[in-house]
Design a protein around this motif. Structure first.
Motif, PDB file in Angstrom:
ATOM      1  N   GLY A   1       0.781  -1.232   0.000  1.00  0.00           N
ATOM      2  CA  GLY A   1       0.000   0.000   0.000  1.00  0.00           C
ATOM      3  C   GLY A   1       0.809   1.276   0.000  1.00  0.00           C
ATOM      4  N   ILE A   2       0.350   2.243   0.789  1.00  0.00           N
ATOM      5  CA  ILE A   2       1.012   3.542   0.846  1.00  0.00           C
ATOM      6  C   ILE A   2       2.435   3.407   1.366  1.00  0.00           C
ATOM      7  CG2 ILE A   2       0.938   5.834   1.905  1.00  0.00           C
ATOM      8  CD1 ILE A   2      -2.110   5.579   2.033  1.00  0.00           C
ATOM      9  N   GLY A   3       2.638   2.537   2.347  1.00  0.00           N
ATOM     10  CA  GLY A   3       3.978   2.346   2.896  1.00  0.00           C
ATOM     11  C   GLY A   3       4.970   1.887   1.855  1.00  0.00           C
ATOM     12  N   ALA A   4       4.583   0.916   1.048  1.00  0.00           N
ATOM     13  CA  ALA A   4       5.466   0.420  -0.015  1.00  0.00           C
ATOM     14  C   ALA A   4       5.720   1.500  -1.054  1.00  0.00           C
ATOM     15  CB  ALA A   4       4.848  -0.815  -0.665  1.00  0.00           C
ATOM     16  N   ALA A   5       4.684   2.246  -1.399  1.00  0.00           N
ATOM     17  CA  ALA A   5       4.842   3.324  -2.387  1.00  0.00           C
ATOM     18  C   ALA A   5       5.779   4.400  -1.864  1.00  0.00           C
ATOM     19  CB  ALA A   5       3.473   3.925  -2.726  1.00  0.00           C
ATOM     20  N   MET A   6       5.693   4.725  -0.579  1.00  0.00           N
ATOM     21  CA  MET A   6       6.613   5.699   0.001  1.00  0.00           C
ATOM     22  C   MET A   6       8.041   5.180  -0.017  1.00  0.00           C
ATOM     23  SD  MET A   6       4.643   7.628   3.148  1.00  0.00           S
ATOM     24  CE  MET A   6       3.973   6.185   3.976  1.00  0.00           C
TER      25      MET A   6
ATOM     26  N   VAL B   1      -7.699   5.707  -1.043  1.00  0.00           N
ATOM     27  CA  VAL B   1      -6.445   5.365  -1.713  1.00  0.00           C
ATOM     28  C   VAL B   1      -6.514   3.895  -2.101  1.00  0.00           C
ATOM     29  CG1 VAL B   1      -3.924   5.317  -1.560  1.00  0.00           C
ATOM     30  CG2 VAL B   1      -5.215   7.052  -0.280  1.00  0.00           C
ATOM     31  N   ALA B   2      -6.142   3.588  -3.328  1.00  0.00           N
ATOM     32  CA  ALA B   2      -6.218   2.208  -3.824  1.00  0.00           C
ATOM     33  C   ALA B   2      -5.105   1.367  -3.199  1.00  0.00           C
ATOM     34  CB  ALA B   2      -6.104   2.199  -5.343  1.00  0.00           C
ATOM     35  N   THR B   3      -5.452   0.635  -2.151  1.00  0.00           N
ATOM     36  CA  THR B   3      -4.520  -0.230  -1.434  1.00  0.00           C
ATOM     37  C   THR B   3      -5.253  -1.522  -1.069  1.00  0.00           C
ATOM     38  OG1 THR B   3      -5.130   0.534   0.782  1.00  0.00           O
ATOM     39  CG2 THR B   3      -3.443   1.820  -0.397  1.00  0.00           C
TER      40      THR B   3
ATOM     41  N   GLU C   1       0.897   5.582  -5.277  1.00  0.00           N
ATOM     42  CA  GLU C   1       2.058   6.300  -5.821  1.00  0.00           C
ATOM     43  C   GLU C   1       1.834   7.808  -5.810  1.00  0.00           C
ATOM     44  OE1 GLU C   1       2.248   2.213  -6.603  1.00  0.00           O
ATOM     45  OE2 GLU C   1       0.634   3.584  -7.197  1.00  0.00           O
ATOM     46  N   ALA C   2       0.621   8.232  -6.144  1.00  0.00           N
ATOM     47  CA  ALA C   2       0.305   9.664  -6.121  1.00  0.00           C
ATOM     48  C   ALA C   2       0.396  10.208  -4.700  1.00  0.00           C
ATOM     49  CB  ALA C   2      -1.083   9.910  -6.697  1.00  0.00           C
ATOM     50  N   VAL C   3      -0.085   9.440  -3.742  1.00  0.00           N
ATOM     51  CA  VAL C   3      -0.016   9.861  -2.345  1.00  0.00           C
ATOM     52  C   VAL C   3       1.440   9.937  -1.885  1.00  0.00           C
ATOM     53  CG1 VAL C   3      -0.612   9.235   0.029  1.00  0.00           C
ATOM     54  CG2 VAL C   3      -2.303   8.985  -1.804  1.00  0.00           C
ATOM     55  N   ALA C   4       2.251   8.961  -2.277  1.00  0.00           N
ATOM     56  CA  ALA C   4       3.665   8.970  -1.896  1.00  0.00           C
ATOM     57  C   ALA C   4       4.374  10.208  -2.429  1.00  0.00           C
ATOM     58  CB  ALA C   4       4.352   7.704  -2.407  1.00  0.00           C
ATOM     59  N   GLN C   5       4.030  10.633  -3.632  1.00  0.00           N
ATOM     60  CA  GLN C   5       4.618  11.847  -4.185  1.00  0.00           C
ATOM     61  C   GLN C   5       4.219  13.063  -3.354  1.00  0.00           C
ATOM     62  OE1 GLN C   5       6.889  12.385  -6.502  1.00  0.00           O
ATOM     63  NE2 GLN C   5       6.736  14.606  -6.277  1.00  0.00           N
TER      64      GLN C   5
ATOM     65  N   GLU D   1       8.932  20.308   2.146  1.00  0.00           N
ATOM     66  CA  GLU D   1       8.454  21.634   2.554  1.00  0.00           C
ATOM     67  C   GLU D   1       8.253  21.731   4.065  1.00  0.00           C
ATOM     68  OE1 GLU D   1       4.841  22.167   0.386  1.00  0.00           O
ATOM     69  OE2 GLU D   1       5.819  21.914  -1.570  1.00  0.00           O
ATOM     70  N   GLU D   2       8.401  20.592   4.762  1.00  0.00           N
ATOM     71  CA  GLU D   2       8.171  20.503   6.205  1.00  0.00           C
ATOM     72  C   GLU D   2       6.780  21.021   6.566  1.00  0.00           C
ATOM     73  OE1 GLU D   2      11.541  22.310   8.124  1.00  0.00           O
ATOM     74  OE2 GLU D   2      12.890  20.728   7.430  1.00  0.00           O
ATOM     75  N   ARG D   3       5.797  20.515   5.801  1.00  0.00           N
ATOM     76  CA  ARG D   3       4.406  20.916   5.963  1.00  0.00           C
ATOM     77  C   ARG D   3       3.706  19.950   6.913  1.00  0.00           C
ATOM     78  NH1 ARG D   3       1.156  19.492   1.503  1.00  0.00           N
ATOM     79  NH2 ARG D   3       3.029  19.830   0.251  1.00  0.00           N
ATOM     80  N   PHE D   4       2.951  20.488   7.881  1.00  0.00           N
ATOM     81  CA  PHE D   4       2.321  19.625   8.878  1.00  0.00           C
ATOM     82  C   PHE D   4       1.214  18.764   8.281  1.00  0.00           C
ATOM     83  CE2 PHE D   4      -1.193  18.971  11.915  1.00  0.00           C
ATOM     84  CZ  PHE D   4      -0.554  18.101  12.789  1.00  0.00           C
ATOM     85  N   LEU D   5       0.242  19.377   7.640  1.00  0.00           N
ATOM     86  CA  LEU D   5      -0.940  18.650   7.179  1.00  0.00           C
ATOM     87  C   LEU D   5      -0.801  18.287   5.707  1.00  0.00           C
ATOM     88  CD1 LEU D   5      -3.692  17.621   8.122  1.00  0.00           C
ATOM     89  CD2 LEU D   5      -4.679  19.843   7.484  1.00  0.00           C
ATOM     90  N   ILE D   6      -0.843  16.989   5.427  1.00  0.00           N
ATOM     91  CA  ILE D   6      -0.709  16.492   4.058  1.00  0.00           C
ATOM     92  C   ILE D   6      -2.080  16.044   3.575  1.00  0.00           C
ATOM     93  CG2 ILE D   6       0.532  14.925   2.515  1.00  0.00           C
ATOM     94  CD1 ILE D   6       2.580  14.520   4.766  1.00  0.00           C
ATOM     95  N   LEU D   7      -2.608  16.735   2.563  1.00  0.00           N
ATOM     96  CA  LEU D   7      -3.951  16.466   2.045  1.00  0.00           C
ATOM     97  C   LEU D   7      -3.883  16.110   0.568  1.00  0.00           C
ATOM     98  CD1 LEU D   7      -5.942  19.417   3.695  1.00  0.00           C
ATOM     99  CD2 LEU D   7      -5.716  17.055   4.520  1.00  0.00           C
ATOM    100  N   PRO D   8      -3.700  14.835   0.242  1.00  0.00           N
ATOM    101  CA  PRO D   8      -3.666  14.443  -1.173  1.00  0.00           C
ATOM    102  C   PRO D   8      -4.963  14.789  -1.911  1.00  0.00           C
ATOM    103  CG  PRO D   8      -2.777  12.706   0.205  1.00  0.00           C
ATOM    104  CD  PRO D   8      -3.394  13.706   1.122  1.00  0.00           C
ATOM    105  N   HIS D   9      -6.078  14.769  -1.188  1.00  0.00           N
ATOM    106  CA  HIS D   9      -7.352  15.243  -1.727  1.00  0.00           C
ATOM    107  C   HIS D   9      -7.535  16.683  -1.229  1.00  0.00           C
ATOM    108  CE1 HIS D   9      -7.955  10.840  -1.838  1.00  0.00           C
ATOM    109  NE2 HIS D   9      -8.811  11.060  -2.820  1.00  0.00           N
TER     110      HIS D   9
END
Length: 256
Positions: free
Chosen positions: A16-21, A182-184, A204-208, A216-224
């Motif tokens: 899933g997301i872990g592998a993509a990261m 997320v497709a996992t 993969e899109a989320v990992a990017q 950017e050292e951004r706190f909140l990550i919102l892929p959507h």
């Protein structure tokens, strides 16, 4: 933080997301990636792919988390970025028994706390470090059909926020990932009607997005990105928000 030449640990790194990261961080030049997962076979496959190390870790067990961190720091080197990514879902509401609540609480909340308990003193002693946790948009809004998931993801977001507030001035960087669908493997069984509105993203899109946020050292990550607007609507008019969510629940359950 630039991940180039950094030592990175990813829990839930076997799929899933872990592998993509893991793959994306490797492409970005990470020095060493540790894929920790209770599915050792999956972790080994990803670790081999990225030239890293696989670790059998059940994050519901505090001793496993301590063992993971202490072994990596002793045998590989200081952890620059710890990605507390492992998580589970659990459908249901008030009928979910205590055992179910405890299981999801241990994985979706306590795992983050237990990792930070070991890592934060180490990172602060050497001048800083980075902790990124995977939560969910459900931790900012709500998850229709799952009280345990909603509650634990809210707690995960809150703990990440507390870490950032409490230790940010001491050099600790913190991010929290809050995607919608997320497709996992975790979402493979899901009724897509609940995510079709805003779309199911690839891991993969989320990992990017994660890589860019960490740079950017951004706190909140919102892929959507729509989630930011939903948060504003919720905060600005809670009654209207609840009413809208009730209608969405009725539509999804066929009770509209």
């Amino acid at each position: 933080m630039n991940v180039k030449d950094k030592i990175i640990v990813i829990t839930g790194g076997g799929s899933g997301i872990g592998a993509a990261m893991a793959r994306r961080f490797a492409e970005a030049g990470a020095k060493h990636i540790i894929c920790a997962d209770r599915n050792l076979e999956g972790a080994q496959a990803v670790a081999e792919e990225v030239g890293g190390t696989a670790f059998h870790t059940d994050v519901s067990l505090g001793a496993d988390i301590v063992h993971l961190i202490e072994t990596v720091e002793a045998d590989i080197g200081p952890i620059d970025l710890f990605v507390s990514n492992a998580g589970i879902g659990l459908d249901g509401g008030v009928e979910v028994p205590d055992e179910g609540w405890q299981m999801i609480w241990d994985i979706n909340v306590q795992a983050h706390i237990r990792a930070a308990r070991v890592l934060v003193p180490k990172m602060l002693a050497r001048g800083g470090g980075y902790i990124m946790s995977t939560a969910s948009a459900a931790g900012l809004l709500a998850q229709i059909g799952s009280a345990p998931y909603s509650v634990t993801k809210h707690a995960a977001v809150s703990f990440a926020e507390w870490l950032a507030i409490t230790h940010g001035a001491e050099g600790l960087k913190v991010s929290v990932l809050c995607p919608q669908g997320v497709a996992t493997p975790m979402t493979a069984h899901m009724d897509t009607a609940s995510v079709d509105k805003d779309g199911m993203l690839s891991a993969e899109a989320v990992a990017q997005d994660v890589l860019e946020a960490i740079e950017e050292e951004r706190f909140l990550i919102l892929p959507h990105p729509q989630v930011a607007d939903y948060m504003k609507h919720k905060a600005g008019d809670p009654e209207r928000w609840i009413g809208g969510m009730q209608r969405w629940q009725a539509k999804l359950t066929g009770k509209a």
